[in-house]
Design a protein around this motif. Structure first.
Motif, PDB file in Angstrom:
ATOM      1  N   GLN A  41       0.886  -1.013   0.356  1.00 22.05           N
ATOM      2  CA  GLN A  41      -0.210  -0.028  -0.193  1.00 22.05           C
ATOM      3  C   GLN A  41       0.789   1.348   0.095  1.00 22.05           C
ATOM      4  O   GLN A  41       0.556   2.164  -0.087  1.00 22.05           O
ATOM      5  N   ARG A  42       2.122   1.144   1.012  1.00 24.77           N
ATOM      6  CA  ARG A  42       2.848   2.708   0.648  1.00 24.77           C
ATOM      7  C   ARG A  42       3.594   3.136  -0.323  1.00 24.77           C
ATOM      8  O   ARG A  42       3.941   3.203  -1.304  1.00 24.77           O
ATOM      9  N   PHE A  43       4.201   1.431  -0.988  1.00 25.49           N
ATOM     10  CA  PHE A  43       4.668   1.753  -2.433  1.00 25.49           C
ATOM     11  C   PHE A  43       3.909   2.150  -3.474  1.00 25.49           C
ATOM     12  O   PHE A  43       4.387   3.158  -4.322  1.00 25.49           O
ATOM     13  N   ALA A  44       2.802   1.385  -3.747  1.00 21.15           N
ATOM     14  CA  ALA A  44       1.618   1.159  -4.563  1.00 21.15           C
ATOM     15  C   ALA A  44       1.183   2.374  -4.319  1.00 21.15           C
ATOM     16  O   ALA A  44       1.344   3.511  -5.544  1.00 21.15           O
ATOM     17  N   ASP A  45       0.670   3.299  -3.212  1.00 18.51           N
ATOM     18  CA  ASP A  45       0.310   4.701  -3.312  1.00 18.51           C
ATOM     19  C   ASP A  45      -0.301   4.628  -4.472  1.00 18.51           C
ATOM     20  O   ASP A  45      -0.830   5.930  -5.521  1.00 18.51           O
ATOM     21  N   ILE A  46      -1.602   4.559  -3.828  1.00 15.79           N
ATOM     22  CA  ILE A  46      -3.148   4.005  -5.713  1.00 15.79           C
ATOM     23  C   ILE A  46      -3.537   5.819  -5.224  1.00 15.79           C
ATOM     24  O   ILE A  46      -3.653   5.688  -6.600  1.00 15.79           O
TER      25      ILE A  46
ATOM     26  N   HIS B 241       3.813   9.102   2.269  1.00 14.59           N
ATOM     27  CA  HIS B 241       4.970   7.574   1.946  1.00 14.59           C
ATOM     28  C   HIS B 241       6.765   7.514   1.609  1.00 14.59           C
ATOM     29  O   HIS B 241       6.612   6.367   1.553  1.00 14.59           O
ATOM     30  N   GLN B 242       6.973   8.531   0.914  1.00 11.77           N
ATOM     31  CA  GLN B 242       7.750   8.285   0.422  1.00 11.77           C
ATOM     32  C   GLN B 242       9.278   9.268   1.983  1.00 11.77           C
ATOM     33  O   GLN B 242      10.094  10.196   0.893  1.00 11.77           O
TER      34      GLN B 242
ATOM     35  N   PRO C 249       3.318   5.840  11.462  1.00  9.49           N
ATOM     36  CA  PRO C 249       2.350   7.318  11.801  1.00  9.49           C
ATOM     37  C   PRO C 249       2.476   7.633  10.140  1.00  9.49           C
ATOM     38  O   PRO C 249       1.476   8.456  10.137  1.00  9.49           O
ATOM     39  N   ALA C 250       3.195   7.682   9.472  1.00  6.70           N
ATOM     40  CA  ALA C 250       3.098   7.608   8.318  1.00  6.70           C
ATOM     41  C   ALA C 250       2.482   7.467   6.981  1.00  6.70           C
ATOM     42  O   ALA C 250       2.545   7.083   6.168  1.00  6.70           O
ATOM     43  N   PHE C 251       1.672   6.305   7.648  1.00  9.08           N
ATOM     44  CA  PHE C 251       1.097   5.401   6.958  1.00  9.08           C
ATOM     45  C   PHE C 251      -0.650   5.820   6.445  1.00  9.08           C
ATOM     46  O   PHE C 251      -1.407   6.025   7.432  1.00  9.08           O
ATOM     47  N   MET C 252      -0.685   6.526   5.870  1.00 11.08           N
ATOM     48  CA  MET C 252      -1.607   7.034   5.695  1.00 11.08           C
ATOM     49  C   MET C 252      -2.458   6.861   3.704  1.00 11.08           C
ATOM     50  O   MET C 252      -3.065   7.525   2.956  1.00 11.08           O
TER      51      MET C 252
END
Length: 498
Positions: free
Chosen positions: A364-369, A403-404, A431-434
């Motif tokens: 989810q973080r990497f794909a950043d939909i 996310h980056q 906390p930076a997972f949004m």
């Protein structure tokens, strides 16, 4: 005579455009006593900062501008002023620490053309608050975040596995079977039942939603959001957006009519029944927010969100797991150790599967939909980081920069499940997972999406190994396009039964 008339019309048009340009320039350059806006590139009349937003996608352009102008800056999308927030700390201060002030929904022409500001996601003020409170309560009543919705996902997962077995190891594109299966979960909540995978209504819903998400994530979608009035007159794929929106709305309206004919207010079957009952209760209230168009728009919002984002995330997960076969193998080892093969994975297994949980979070973080989030709006004059943002200012929060953010993730440009594991290999929250945004506008379907991602992915990897058609190192994880969403490149794979 016709030539003279044409010349006069052309002259009038030129004069009108010149006057509009001068007015825009005056408004752009005139001092604003109430506001202290962040810095940003100097806009041109009518065009705004179009020259600075010329790269292949706006996400890249805005990210580059943040490196020059800082974590808070101003851009003009045409004549529309927008403040952009970049980086974890800045976004968190806005959406979490000042959540009330940043809780408005900003201008998003592609959706506004269709919703007219109605429905759950794109409304503002009291209407949004009332619809959100009602929707959360009804979705909870129908099992959101509870055991009952888990049972629906497990049942749907079994249908999906049956469909995947039919591929018999032959190459196939997983896009549409995943979309149909994921869509069936939200359909069961909204409409009261799932659809057969070959049902024409389900096929139409998923096709139209997939196509619209793709158009909105293309340069056409971005250009429409900057110059909607201009594109109203131009041909292009953006015109299919509104045809597709209308067709989905018609399908929902048809279902609503069926519900009206068989409604029992004492025994609601689904979200639509509950909304219809609320409409009847408040029929005499001229200030009620519950009427037919609101029902259609809110149902469409939930259907769109519940179909597209999870399906797209699963496709990204497939690509990542094929590119990094050691990660796939380790997830399967954890599944075999904790769940074994006698039953499907259950939600209670997640606590005992930290690596799998970390992989899903990292996908989810990497794909950043949804890399730019949906636009927010400040609901009052707001002091923020030394600036004064006037009431009504639209806000873009660059979730990709959250996310980056190198202060939050050791190797933000790389796929690495260790971002969500501590020194003891236990799952570690960030906390930076949004991916679901944050604050008052956080996605209300988050708990459902998290359940779907875990239960679907573990069930598939319990039964199959994902095999690319070429070499793993040749798999390209960069998005096909990036606008509203980051879309993975089309691909095929083989499933090998385990």
């Amino acid at each position: 005579m016709p030539a003279a008339a044409f010349t006069m019309e052309s002259t009038s048009t030129a004069i009108l455009l010149l006057l509009l340009a001068l007015l825009c320039l005056f408004l752009t350059l005139s001092p604003r006593s109430k506001s202290r806006l962040p810095p940003g590139p100097r806009p041109l009349p009518l065009l705004g900062n179009l020259l600075q937003l010329r790269s292949q996608n706006m996400v890249t352009s805005l990210t580059k501008l943040s490196k020059k102008y800082g974590s808070v800056f101003t851009v003009y999308l045409g004549s529309r002023r927008v403040v952009v927030l970049s980086g974890y700390q800045t976004v968190k201060e806005a959406l979490v620490d000042q959540r009330e002030e940043f809780s408005g929904r900003g201008h998003y022409p592609v959706f506004l053309h269709f919703t007219k500001g109605n429905g759950l996601v794109f409304s503002n003020g009291d209407r949004w608050k009332v619809l959100r409170r009602f929707s959360i309560q009804i979705l909870r009543n129908f099992g959101m975040g509870k055991r009952s919705i888990e049972e629906r996902i497990l049942e749907e997962g079994s249908f999906l596995l049956e469909e995947l077995r039919k591929t018999e190891g032959e190459p196939f594109d997983p896009k549409f079977v995943l979309s149909r299966s994921v869509s069936n979960i939200i359909c069961s909540v909204l409409f009261g039942s799932r659809f057969d995978y070959h049902d024409e209504r389900l096929l139409t819903i998923t096709r139209l939603i997939n196509e619209n998400f793709q158009i909105m994530s293309s340069p056409w979608g971005e250009f429409y959001n900057i110059f909607p009035s201009l594109l109203e007159w131009l041909p292009g794929p953006h015109r299919r957006l509104f045809q597709n929106f209308g067709r989905v709305k018609d399908l929902i309206a048809c279902s609503v009519r069926d519900h009206q004919a068989s409604l029992d207010p004492s025994s609601p079957r689904d979200f639509i029944d509950c909304f219809l009952t609320k409409m009847a209760q408040e029929k005499q209230d001229p200030l009620s927010h519950f009427y037919m168009d609101t029902l259609l728009m809110t149902t469409h919002n939930l259907l769109f969100g519940g179909t597209e984002t999870v399906g797209t995330t699963l496709r990204y997960a497939f690509l990542v797991l094929m590119k990094y076969p050691k990660v796939q193998a380790r997830v399967q080892e954890e599944i075999d150790s904790v769940v074994r093969r006698a039953r499907l994975p259950a939600l209670e297994d997640r606590a005992s599967m930290p690596y799998t949980d970390a992989v899903i979070h990292e996908v989810q973080r990497f794909a950043d939909i949804i890399p730019m989030n949906l636009p927010h709006r400040v609901t009052q004059d707001t002091a923020f980081r030394g600036f004064l943002l006037p009431k009504g200012t639209d806000i873009i929060t660059l979730l990709n920069t959250v996310h980056q953010d190198p202060s939050q993730f050791l190797m933000p440009q790389e796929f690495n499940p260790e971002h969500f594991l501590d020194a003891n290999q236990s799952f570690k929250k960030s906390p930076a997972f949004m991916p679901f945004s944050a604050g008052h506008r956080q996605c209300l379907g988050e708990s459902l999406a998290r359940m779907e991602l875990f239960l679907y992915l573990t069930a598939i990897l319990q039964s199959f190994s994902l095999q690319p058609l070429g070499a793993p190192e040749d798999i390209d994880l960069t998005p096909l396009s990036s606008g509203l969403g980051n879309l993975p490149r089309p691909f095929q794979l083989r499933l090998r039964a385990r």
